[in-house]
Enzyme design. Structure first.
Site, PDB file in Angstrom:
ATOM      1  CB  SER A 120       5.355  -7.893  -7.691  1.00 32.61           C
ATOM      2  OG  SER A 120       6.052  -7.877  -6.637  1.00 32.61           O
TER       3      SER A 120
ATOM      4  CG  HIS B   8       3.354 -11.811  -4.474  1.00 33.39           C
ATOM      5  ND1 HIS B   8       4.509 -11.273  -5.160  1.00 33.39           N
ATOM      6  CD2 HIS B   8       2.736 -11.171  -3.683  1.00 33.39           C
ATOM      7  CE1 HIS B   8       4.314 -10.143  -4.730  1.00 33.39           C
ATOM      8  NE2 HIS B   8       3.178  -9.941  -3.770  1.00 33.39           N
TER       9      HIS B   8
ATOM     10  CG  ASP C  77      -4.635   2.426   1.667  1.00 35.58           C
ATOM     11  OD1 ASP C  77      -5.605   2.285   2.386  1.00 35.58           O
ATOM     12  OD2 ASP C  77      -3.677   1.870   1.913  1.00 35.58           O
TER      13      ASP C  77
ATOM     14  CG  HIS D  53      -1.874  -1.287   1.492  1.00 33.13           C
ATOM     15  ND1 HIS D  53      -2.172  -1.765   2.648  1.00 33.13           N
ATOM     16  CD2 HIS D  53      -2.200  -2.185   0.363  1.00 33.13           C
ATOM     17  CE1 HIS D  53      -2.794  -3.026   2.299  1.00 33.13           C
ATOM     18  NE2 HIS D  53      -2.785  -3.101   1.139  1.00 33.13           N
TER      19      HIS D  53
END
Length: 482
Positions: free
Chosen positions: A379, A374, A122, A26
């Site tokens: 990513s 993952h 967020d 985050h």
């Protein structure tokens, strides 16, 4: 707590506050947004830092010496949550309680800052809506996951109302989010798999507040999620909801990172490998594997004969997100859990890194040919912005959704198949996917597609008409004149 308002010399700049829940997944994109607002769009930015249960990596990131001069990190007073959460508390519940307790000071902080033009939060900081409504400060939500998860989140209250007698994961057909690719029940994010759980209650609370936002930032761009973004613009459902205005501003990812001595050793090893030859195995800031799966991964890498960098962590049997709140602080000895002799047998083709690696630098390196990930959204975006195809290995949260989209819709990933009934991907399957993505024709096609997205991502962020740059610029100009 008294917080200094912006200096007089900066008051001509629109003052924007940014607030992230804990967790690197985050904080990284919200900090990158803050940097963009400060450096490219003439804003003064106050980044509000929840210090309770902050990881070592979070603290290091927010203490970096190279932050823009008009971006100030402000530590919020730390509330004691030790009686409310523990290491056994599920991630979203733990996050939400930490945020709730640590935002009790938010009104005072925003008043001391001189009431910023806007607050960007967020998805899990929605307690800020009540505070900012009282202060007449517009709140913008930054959806740190994909646009696909954003549209599912907008659809969730309707789905919850219409599906009465069963769990979503037991539905016989894929979930048809209006205008978007269907979602298979088995790919649903963890937080909606049990509607009786506290995790579901927290997730439902947060997403049901999305229509309160003055706007939503999406960390994506047109070429990566064209169908979903078109649906938000054109499908009647999102106008009837109604959905707040949407601003695709991505990909916002880390551009640089500090390089330690062990990082330099890793990059030097990469320098000596052929182009596109190395599989980079790294499962995010919070990801871990079971003992059995670590063993199969090790044997699969060895059997493949392909070059690799493997960021290893001590295995855990119950929780694949075990290091979420401890990233940067954990330590382990690979010899204690890798197969006997593995390090010695693979020393000519492999490089094992303990706990953490310079991910951006590795993905940018020309020797890196694939990213075993993952599929966390940060990513994923880092992989795409550097043109690297992926081996999709989802662990928790919405990562199964991301993996399916990357493999089936975007065409940049391959998904290993676990042994039926065992939940473990066997070494022969590991060998197959590693060889496929590095040397196979399918891997070449994925690499070509990833490099197309790399080019389109750079174009979207460009100041000469890039769609994401212009989207953020228009909003910054609105803050400046209103």
């Amino acid at each position: 707590m008294a917080v200094a308002a912006p200096p007089q010399s900066e008051t001509m700049q629109p003052h924007v506050a940014v607030l992230s829940s804990p967790g690197m997944g985050h904080i990284i994109p919200l900090l990158e947004l803050a940097k963009r607002l400060a450096t490219d769009h003439g804003c003064h930015v106050s980044f509000l830092n929840i210090t309770a249960e902050a990881s070592a990596a979070q603290t290091q990131l927010l203490r970096a010496p190279d932050l823009p001069p008009n971006l100030h990190v402000i530590d919020l007073p730390e509330a004691d949550v030790s009686a409310l959460v523990s290491s056994e508390t599920p991630i979203l519940t733990r996050l939400s309680i930490i945020v709730r307790e640590n935002l009790r000071c938010l009104k005072t902080v925003l008043l001391d800052l001189g009431k910023p033009k806007a607050l960007v939060i967020d998805l899990f900081c929605t307690q800020a809506f009540e505070v900012c409504e009282e202060l007449s400060i517009p709140v913008y939500s930054f959806c740190t996951p994909s646009a696909a998860l954003f549209t599912f989140s907008l659809y969730l209250p309707t789905l919850d109302r219409d599906v009465v007698d069963s769990e979503f994961v037991d539905l016989p057909e894929p979930i048809r989010v209006p205008g978007c690719s269907p979602i298979r029940p088995e790919d649903l994010l963890d937080q909606v798999r049990n509607r009786k759980s506290e995790e579901y209650e927290w997730f439902f609370l947060h997403v049901s507040r999305l229509p309160l936002a003055a706007g939503v930032f999406l960390n994506t761009w047109e070429e990566l999620e064209p169908v979903t973004l078109r649906a938000i613009r054109e499908n009647p459902f999102y106008h009837q909801r109604p959905a707040p205005p949407v601003y695709p501003v991505g990909p916002l990812v880390k551009v640089t990172e500090p390089i330690t001595e062990s990082d330099a050793e890793c990059l030097t090893w990469l320098d000596n490998q052929p182009p596109d030859s190395v599989v980079f195995v790294a499962l995010g800031s919070g990801g871990t594997l079971s003992t059995a799966q670590v063993t199969e991964v090790a044997w699969g890498l060895e059997l493949s004969g392909q070059r690799f960098i493997w960021v290893v962590r001590a295995p855990t049997e119950a929780d694949p997100s075990a290091t979420f709140f401890n990233v940067g602080g954990e330590a382990n000895d690979p010899k204690a859990f890798l197969p006997d002799g593995f390090l010695e047998r693979t020393k000519e083709v492999g490089h094992v890194v303990v706990s953490w690696a310079p991910q951006v630098a590795v993905l940018r390196h020309p020797s890196t040919g694939a990213f075993w990930s993952h599929c966390g959204w940060n990513s994923t975006l880092e992989s795409m912005t550097h043109g690297v195809p992926m081996i999709a290995w989802p662990l928790y949260a919405e990562q199964r959704m991301n993996a399916t989209v990357l493999a089936e819709d975007v065409g940049v990933a391959v998904k290993p198949v676990a042994d039926p009934g065992k939940g473990v991907v066997a070494r022969e399957e590991v060998k197959r996917v590693v060889s496929l993505v590095i040397k196979g024709e399918e891997g070449k096609a994925m690499r070509h597609r990833a490099r197309q997205l790399k080019e389109s991502a750079a174009k979207a962020l460009g100041c000469d008409g890039g769609s994401s740059y212009d989207s953020l610029s228009r909003l910054a100009n609105d803050w400046r004149v209103n």
